[in-house]
Design a protein around this motif. Structure first.
Motif, PDB file in Angstrom:
ATOM      1  N   TYR A  46       0.696  -0.872  -0.213  1.00 56.95           N
ATOM      2  CA  TYR A  46      -0.450  -0.234   0.224  1.00 56.95           C
ATOM      3  C   TYR A  46       0.576   1.493   0.019  1.00 56.95           C
ATOM      4  N   PHE A  47      -0.026   2.367  -0.562  1.00 59.02           N
ATOM      5  CA  PHE A  47       1.136   3.818  -0.935  1.00 59.02           C
ATOM      6  C   PHE A  47       0.199   4.736  -0.522  1.00 59.02           C
ATOM      7  N   ARG A  48       1.229   5.243  -0.153  1.00 56.39           N
ATOM      8  CA  ARG A  48       0.240   7.059   0.879  1.00 56.39           C
ATOM      9  C   ARG A  48       0.196   7.655  -0.562  1.00 56.39           C
ATOM     10  N   VAL A  49      -0.338   8.701  -0.855  1.00 59.84           N
ATOM     11  CA  VAL A  49      -0.371   9.551  -1.517  1.00 59.84           C
ATOM     12  C   VAL A  49      -0.923  11.054  -1.556  1.00 59.84           C
ATOM     13  N   HIS A  50       0.723  12.225  -2.090  1.00 65.26           N
ATOM     14  CA  HIS A  50       0.226  13.536  -1.485  1.00 65.26           C
ATOM     15  C   HIS A  50       0.744  13.959  -2.685  1.00 65.26           C
ATOM     16  N   HIS A  51       0.319  15.296  -3.192  1.00 71.00           N
ATOM     17  CA  HIS A  51       0.940  16.653  -3.679  1.00 71.00           C
ATOM     18  C   HIS A  51       1.166  16.840  -3.189  1.00 71.00           C
ATOM     19  N   PHE A  52       2.095  18.074  -4.294  1.00 73.13           N
ATOM     20  CA  PHE A  52       3.624  18.924  -4.250  1.00 73.13           C
ATOM     21  C   PHE A  52       4.107  18.550  -3.089  1.00 73.13           C
ATOM     22  N   ALA A  53       4.742  18.088  -2.983  1.00 72.71           N
ATOM     23  CA  ALA A  53       6.079  16.806  -2.335  1.00 72.71           C
ATOM     24  C   ALA A  53       6.436  15.675  -2.559  1.00 72.71           C
ATOM     25  N   GLU A 115      -2.131  19.527   3.853  1.00 71.64           N
ATOM     26  CA  GLU A 115      -1.531  19.985   2.216  1.00 71.64           C
ATOM     27  C   GLU A 115      -0.502  20.150   2.664  1.00 71.64           C
ATOM     28  N   GLN A 116       0.323  20.415   1.608  1.00 78.90           N
ATOM     29  CA  GLN A 116       1.847  21.178   1.496  1.00 78.90           C
ATOM     30  C   GLN A 116       1.564  22.565   1.205  1.00 78.90           C
ATOM     31  N   VAL A 117       0.437  22.683   0.435  1.00 76.73           N
ATOM     32  CA  VAL A 117       0.129  24.367   0.148  1.00 76.73           C
ATOM     33  C   VAL A 117      -0.967  24.571  -0.004  1.00 76.73           C
TER      34      VAL A 117
END
Length: 340
Positions: A46-53, A115-117
């Motif tokens: 399984y994998f996490r999903v994060h944007h702008f990182a 979030e990152q942003v």
């Protein structure tokens, strides 16, 4: 028996001590770790999903690649942020990846984490209508996605299409992957969203943190969340048994390398903090010699209540070490607890 998989956050860092210096490193090593995990008998990748990182952000190419390289292991996410997702495109990509994997996708979705942003979803073209929040948008996107994956037909056929339509009535998204609808999970941060997920027929994915909704230890609060989910599932009248997963950072100290990495300065107690302007409780980590670890884990009520345990892995330490971390739990800990 308990299913045991790993959950990778997919970090990379251009640092001399990082085993993943680039996004390419993370993607290739994620595939290799899934293959290795299957070979040692683990049940899920399984994998996490994060944007702008500097973390994994686009799950379906990775899931499809793992599906093509493996034959047995479950392949999933924990979780995809539905504030960023077009539910139609999500359904197309998910079905295609699931078909490549011969029906082994287990997709965790949610409202997402901080979030990152600022308002990152707005750069993807999404915003909340007046009077709503992006949490409302995420839940509505999820509801639409579930209907589309379940085979809903809604699009009016073109009377002069490029290719003949299969029938004259409304059309749905293609391809369809039978059974995928039953393999969607909701990452619930609160008791209320766990109950909401049950009403919609989604499995429950509970992480290493949740809303701090009582003064009880994290594992007790999480077990009560699981109880509420299962009761809501029963009340909704679903005919199949739901699945429930919990995530934990667990390290069996069996080598000098293990002790050097995790034998000191470990987070051995719950922590309470604030996340997205609300109070949250973060579950403890476990790191000890196998006999001590077995005794400690036997007291974790949420792990006992779940059918699936996801081990968070330090992906920047490389495929070989993470394979060792997973295998140590499978062989040194799980049998004594009746998980294997």
């Amino acid at each position: 028996m308990k299913k045991i998989g790993f959950l990778s956050f997919g970090h990379w860092s251009d640092h001399p001590q990082s085993g993943t210096r680039s996004a390419s490193d993370v993607l290739h090593q994620s595939i290799d770790l899934a293959v290795a995990a299957e070979e040692i008998g683990a049940d899920g990748a399984y994998f996490r999903v994060h944007h702008f990182a500097h973390q994994l952000g686009s799950p379906f190419p990775l899931l499809a690649a793992i599906g093509a390289r493996t034959s047995r292991i479950e392949i999933g996410t924990g979780v995809i942020d539905m504030r960023y997702e077009n539910p139609m495109m999500f359904a197309e990509n998910a079905a295609a990846a699931d078909l490549i994997a011969d029906g082994r996708l287990e997709l965790g979705v949610s409202r997402g984490s901080p979030e990152q942003v600022i308002d990152g979803f707005s750069y993807f073209g999404y915003a909340a209508p007046e009077g709503e929040t992006m949490a409302d948008v995420a839940r509505r996107n999820t509801e639409v996605m579930l209907q589309v994956i379940d085979g809903a037909v809604f699009a009016e056929p073109n009377p002069r299409p490029m290719f003949p339509n299969p029938h004259p009535g409304p059309l749905g998204i293609q391809p369809q992957s039978p059974g995928l609808r039953d393999r969607i999970w909701w990452g619930a941060g609160s008791n209320a969203t766990a109950q909401w997920a049950a009403k919609l027929g989604m499995n429950l994915m509970s992480s290493t943190l949740k809303d701090h909704e009582s003064d009880e230890p994290f594992h007790v609060q999480q077990r009560k969340q699981i109880d509420l989910f299962r009761q809501a599932w029963k009340d909704a009248g679903w005919q199949r048994e739901p699945r429930v997963s919990v995530s934990r950072s667990i390290f069996a100290l069996t080598t000098d390398e293990d002790r050097r990495y995790f034998g000191v300065n470990r987070d051995a107690s719950d922590q309470v903090g604030f996340i997205d302007s609300g109070q949250a409780i973060f579950g403890r980590s476990y790191a000890a010699e196998p006999d001590v670890l077995i005794a400690e884990l036997a007291q974790d009520e949420a792990i006992a209540a779940a059918d699936t345990l996801l081990l968070t892995v330090p992906n920047q330490l490389g495929v070989a070490y993470n394979t060792h971390v997973i295998e140590s739990i499978l062989t040194e800990v799980a049998p004594a607890l009746g998980w294997r």
